[in-house]
Every structure is written in C-alpha cells, then in structure tokens.
Design an enzyme around this catalytic site. Structure first.
Site, PDB file in Angstrom:
ATOM      1  N   GLU A 150       0.838  -1.206   0.000  1.00 10.47           N
ATOM      2  CA  GLU A 150       0.000   0.000   0.000  1.00 10.47           C
ATOM      3  C   GLU A 150       0.873   1.258   0.000  1.00 10.47           C
ATOM      4  O   GLU A 150       0.640   2.197  -0.747  1.00 10.47           O
ATOM      5  CB  GLU A 150      -0.885  -0.042   1.250  1.00 10.47           C
ATOM      6  CG  GLU A 150      -2.148   0.740   1.174  1.00 10.47           C
ATOM      7  CD  GLU A 150      -3.002   0.493   2.428  1.00 10.47           C
ATOM      8  OE1 GLU A 150      -2.774  -0.503   3.147  1.00 10.47           O
ATOM      9  OE2 GLU A 150      -3.891   1.319   2.673  1.00 10.47           O
TER      10      GLU A 150
HETATM   11  N1  LIG Z   1      -9.043   7.895  -3.627  1.00 15.76           N
HETATM   12  C1  LIG Z   1      -9.137   8.199  -2.310  1.00 15.76           C
HETATM   13  C2  LIG Z   1      -9.233   7.168  -1.355  1.00 15.76           C
HETATM   14  C3  LIG Z   1      -9.337   7.508  -0.022  1.00 15.76           C
HETATM   15  N2  LIG Z   1      -9.349   8.797   0.351  1.00 15.76           N
HETATM   16  C4  LIG Z   1      -9.476   9.174   1.751  1.00 15.76           C
HETATM   17  O1  LIG Z   1      -8.894   8.214   2.609  1.00 15.76           O
HETATM   18  C5  LIG Z   1      -9.548   8.237   3.865  1.00 15.76           C
HETATM   19  C6  LIG Z   1     -10.130   6.913   4.268  1.00 15.76           C
HETATM   20  O2  LIG Z   1      -9.254   5.903   4.096  1.00 15.76           O
HETATM   21  P1  LIG Z   1      -9.748   4.462   3.645  1.00 15.76           P
HETATM   22  O3  LIG Z   1     -11.220   4.325   3.638  1.00 15.76           O
HETATM   23  O4  LIG Z   1      -9.067   4.163   2.360  1.00 15.76           O
HETATM   24  O5  LIG Z   1      -9.203   3.590   4.859  1.00 15.76           O
HETATM   25  P2  LIG Z   1      -8.032   2.502   4.908  1.00 15.76           P
HETATM   26  O6  LIG Z   1      -8.641   1.210   4.468  1.00 15.76           O
HETATM   27  O7  LIG Z   1      -6.966   2.991   3.971  1.00 15.76           O
HETATM   28  O8  LIG Z   1      -7.589   2.490   6.332  1.00 15.76           O
HETATM   29  C7  LIG Z   1     -10.680   9.233   3.713  1.00 15.76           C
HETATM   30  O9  LIG Z   1     -10.215  10.468   4.144  1.00 15.76           O
HETATM   31  C8  LIG Z   1     -10.906   9.265   2.223  1.00 15.76           C
HETATM   32  O10 LIG Z   1     -11.527  10.435   1.809  1.00 15.76           O
HETATM   33  C9  LIG Z   1      -9.232   9.774  -0.597  1.00 15.76           C
HETATM   34  O11 LIG Z   1      -9.208  10.943  -0.252  1.00 15.76           O
HETATM   35  N3  LIG Z   1      -9.127   9.464  -1.910  1.00 15.76           N
HETATM   36 CA   LIG Z   2      -6.821   3.902   1.859  1.00 16.91          CA
END
Ligand SMILES: Nc1ccn([C@@H]2O[C@H](COP(=O)(O)OP(=O)(O)O)[C@@H](O)[C@H]2O)c(=O)n1
Ligand SMILES: [Ca+2]
Length: 406
Positions: A150
């Site tokens: 990641e």
């Molecule tokens: N393409 C993306 C993917 C996630 N994000 C942001 O990433 C954060 C959430 O992370 P996530 O749902 O991917 O969580 P993890 O699975 O990475 O921990 C939020 O602030 C989303 O808005 C983003 O800004 N743009």
């Molecule tokens: Ca993420």
C-alpha cells in the site's frame, strides 16, 4: 534483510513494443476497497507508437460509502456496491476492449481487521460480480493487499505523477497516507545511516525505469484515524458490552451518541463533569502513539506529501482549500487542534470528533513519526487531475504482469 520486489523493470522499456504502430488506447480498472469506502479508478493509457512509452491519459474516478467491511454480514449486498461502480466502466470502456481490460479489487485495512471467514465471503461475492462482467478477470483479481505494498504503490503514484521517476535529477518525495484503519509512511532513504538503523522488514527494494529503489515503508494497522478514535476512547479491540459508554476529554462535554465501525456499535460521549480541551485531550491521544512507531531520524528535516485524512481534516478546518490543497507545517495542525479543542461549542456543527482527530494527527506526526514543528507537508488529492492513490501504482504492476503494456 529486505524483501526484493522486481515489478517494474519491464514496464516501460523502449524496445519491447511490437506490432501496433498506430495510436493505441488501453484501459485498466482498479478498485480500492478501503475501510470507509469503495472506489473505482478507470485509467486510460495511450501508446502513440511502438517506440514510445505508454502515457497515462486520464482517469475516471467514483466512490461509494460505506466500505465493504460494513457489509460483513451481508456479503451479497457488499458486492452489489461493487457492481454499481463496475457499471460505470461498461460505459467508459469501448465494447471491443472489454475483454482486454483487466479488473482488480484490492482491499485494505477494513478487511484486514475482519475475521478471515467474513473477509473471504465478501471477496468471493465480489469475484462473482467480476466473472459475470465482460472484463478480463486475472487470477488473484480480488484480495487483501499487503500493508507494505500500500505504501510503496502510493509512493510510486505520487512520484510518477510529479515526474520524479523519469529523467535526471530525481528528487523523490516521501508519502504519508492516513486511512480509516491504518496509516502508511514511505520514503527513499538518502543516508546509509538510515538503512542501518531501520528494521529489515521496513525496507523493500525494487527496480523501475532502470533504477533500483530501496524504500523505507511501513503500514501501521490500528493507527488509521477511525481506529485511533476507538483507541483513544479505550474501545479498540475490546469486547464491547452492550450499552457500555466510552468518554473522552476530546469530545464536547454534553455529547452522548452512537457510532458504527467495522460492524460494531459503540456509545461515546464527553466528560460531563471532568476536563475537556486541548491539554487533557492531547494526553489521551499521546497514549495511543507514544513509543509505538519507528522514528527514522532522516525524516525530521524533509518534506512529505500527505493525503487522505490529513487532507480531509486540513480542508475541513480551512487550513487548506478543499479543491486546491496546499502546503502546511506540522505545527499548523497543532495550532488548529488547540483552537478547535479549546472552543468545542463553536465547532459543534462539524463532526464531534474534530478536536480528537486534529489532536491525534498532531500527536501522530510529532510524537509518532518524530517530525519537527516546521516539517513541510504538501497536501494533495490530485496531481495533474489524477488521484494520489496507491491504485495507479497497482495498475502499473497489474498491466506489466499481464504483459498488456505491449
Ligand atoms: N481515492 C481516495 C481514497 C481515499 N481517500 C481518503 O482516505 C480516507 C479513508 O481511508 P480508507 O477508507 O481508504 O481507509 P483505509 O482502508 O486505507 O484504512 C478518507 O479520508 C478518504 O476520503 C481519498 O481521499 N481518496
Ligand atoms: Ca486507503
């Protein structure tokens, strides 16, 4: 000591582009199944001539909330959200290219935190959706991504989009990703000293564009923003007793509410009688990070690209423009945390967690990673209109492994 990955050595070699002499467009579809949402990225590449490298022409991006892990007990419903997004690709990709367009879904921390059984049930349903679609479904097309990938893939995306991976004078930038359940830090160490001081499993080598890169990268599971809220409340990894109340000095005094995360219901509230405000709150969040993260000396002075929740909370509090992003110093987060935490009544219309989130971000940066007050953070959502997400790096890897880059 390090894991050796050789993904990219063949991705853009100049001489291995046979046959098609005329403009050649191809596509790649990458799903990001994050802990708070599911997103589709449809990338368009153009190969203008066999001698030239394929160029990234554009991206179609869409997202839905909540993420797959919210459907832990209804895997079919979860897969349905993926199908809706995939329908966009049916419209975006010309029919004659469907069969040649690979579709892949990689899940991150949300599914890592579910039981193996529930995670696999969700992934199986998604795989069925893919197989029923007209697209190319490679082996391992759905799965949970390794945390170290990641970080690396996001680093590749940012440095590719900012032009640091081609040509001379490469000045790569480090990346910070703050997700819901995990957080990643990745950079290219410049000093021998850093390599010596770093645990072997924080280092990964790979080759790309005729260069070898040895990156420092780590994903901290349970240190994403939402997981950190639970940790601050003392509710992370607890058997939550029904109706049990978790209180914090980081929340508005009178607040009492419920919150669903990872399929569990939590009740939380402010310190009705006790203290609230920045000082007691910072002590609470400090407990979550202090001594838990590796602190590479080298990063103290350098600047980093930061995205996801770093971006969102900075934009929520007008530290940066929501569309444009901007450059901040670490201490700007601290200043804003003080302002919000010491005036919680005034910020009550926004999320009740705003104070806790800003205090946690401050503690994570300063006491977790060991950044200085003056360390510069470049906050971006997009570079050249492309999302700064690990998904682009993952798509490069995918296309190369399938030999689809001609
Ligand atoms: N393409 C993306 C993917 C996630 N994000 C942001 O990433 C954060 C959430 O992370 P996530 O749902 O991917 O969580 P993890 O699975 O990475 O921990 C939020 O602030 C989303 O808005 C983003 O800004 N743009
Ligand atoms: Ca993420």
């Amino acid at each position: 000591h390090s894991n050796r990955v050789m993904w990219f050595q063949d991705f853009f070699p100049p001489n291995m582009c046979p046959i098609n002499a005329k403009a050649n467009t191809f596509y790649g579809i990458m799903f990001d199944a994050g802990s708070t949402g599911t997103r589709i990225h449809i990338y368009t590449f153009v190969q203008k001539s066999p001698e030239n490298l394929p160029e990234l022409e554009g991206e179609i991006f869409e997202s839905v909330k909540p993420g797959l892990s919210a459907y832990a007990d209804q895997p079919e419903k979860g897969a349905e959200t993926v199908k809706k997004l995939l329908d966009m690709a049916i419209d975006a990709v010309p029919p004659h290219l469907w069969k040649k367009t690979p579709v892949v879904l990689k899940a991150t921390a949300g599914l890592r935190l579910l039981s193996e059984e529930k995670a696999q049930a969700l992934l199986l349903e998604v795989k069925e959706v893919f197989e029923e679609s007209p697209f190319l479904v490679p082996e391992d097309s759905v799965g949970i991504m390794d945390g170290s990938h990641e970080g690396i893939l996001a680093w590749i995306t940012v440095n590719f989009l900012t032009g640091q991976l081609s040509g001379q004078n490469q000045q790569t930038v480090g990346t910070l990703d703050l997700g819901g359940a995990s957080t990643q830090i990745t950079f290219l160490p410049r000093f021998e000293e850093t390599l010596k001081e770093t645990p072997g499993d924080f280092l990964t080598s790979f080759e790309m564009f005729n260069s070898t890169y040895k990156l420092y990268t780590h994903s901290y599971l349970g240190f994403g923003l939402k997981a950190a809220r639970l940790a601050t409340l003392g509710a992370l990894n607890m058997e939550v007793v029904d109706g049990q109340m978790f209180r914090s000095s980081c929340l508005p005094k009178q607040l009492e509410a419920e919150w669903h995360f990872g399929g569990v219901k939590y009740r939380y509230g402010g310190n009705k009688e006790g203290e609230t405000g920045f000082k007691p709150c910072y002590l609470e969040v400090l407990k979550v990070v202090k001594g838990k993260l590796h602190q590479p000396d080298e990063i103290r002075g350098s600047s980093f690209y930061a995205f996801s929740y770093y971006y969102d909370r900075a934009a929520d509090t007008n530290l940066i423009d929501y569309e444009q992003g901007g450059v901040l110093e670490v201490r700007d987060f601290e200043r804003k945390a003080k302002e919000v935490c010491d005036n919680m009544e005034r910020y009550n219309s926004a999320s009740p967690f705003l104070c806790m989130d800003l205090a946690y971000i401050t503690a994570l940066l300063k006491e977790g990673f060991g950044f200085r007050d003056h360390t510069l953070l470049q906050l971006t959502k997009k570079v050249n209109n492309i999302e700064t997400s690990w998904t682009l790096g993952a798509t490069f890897h995918l296309l190369q492994s399938l030999g689809l880059t001609y």
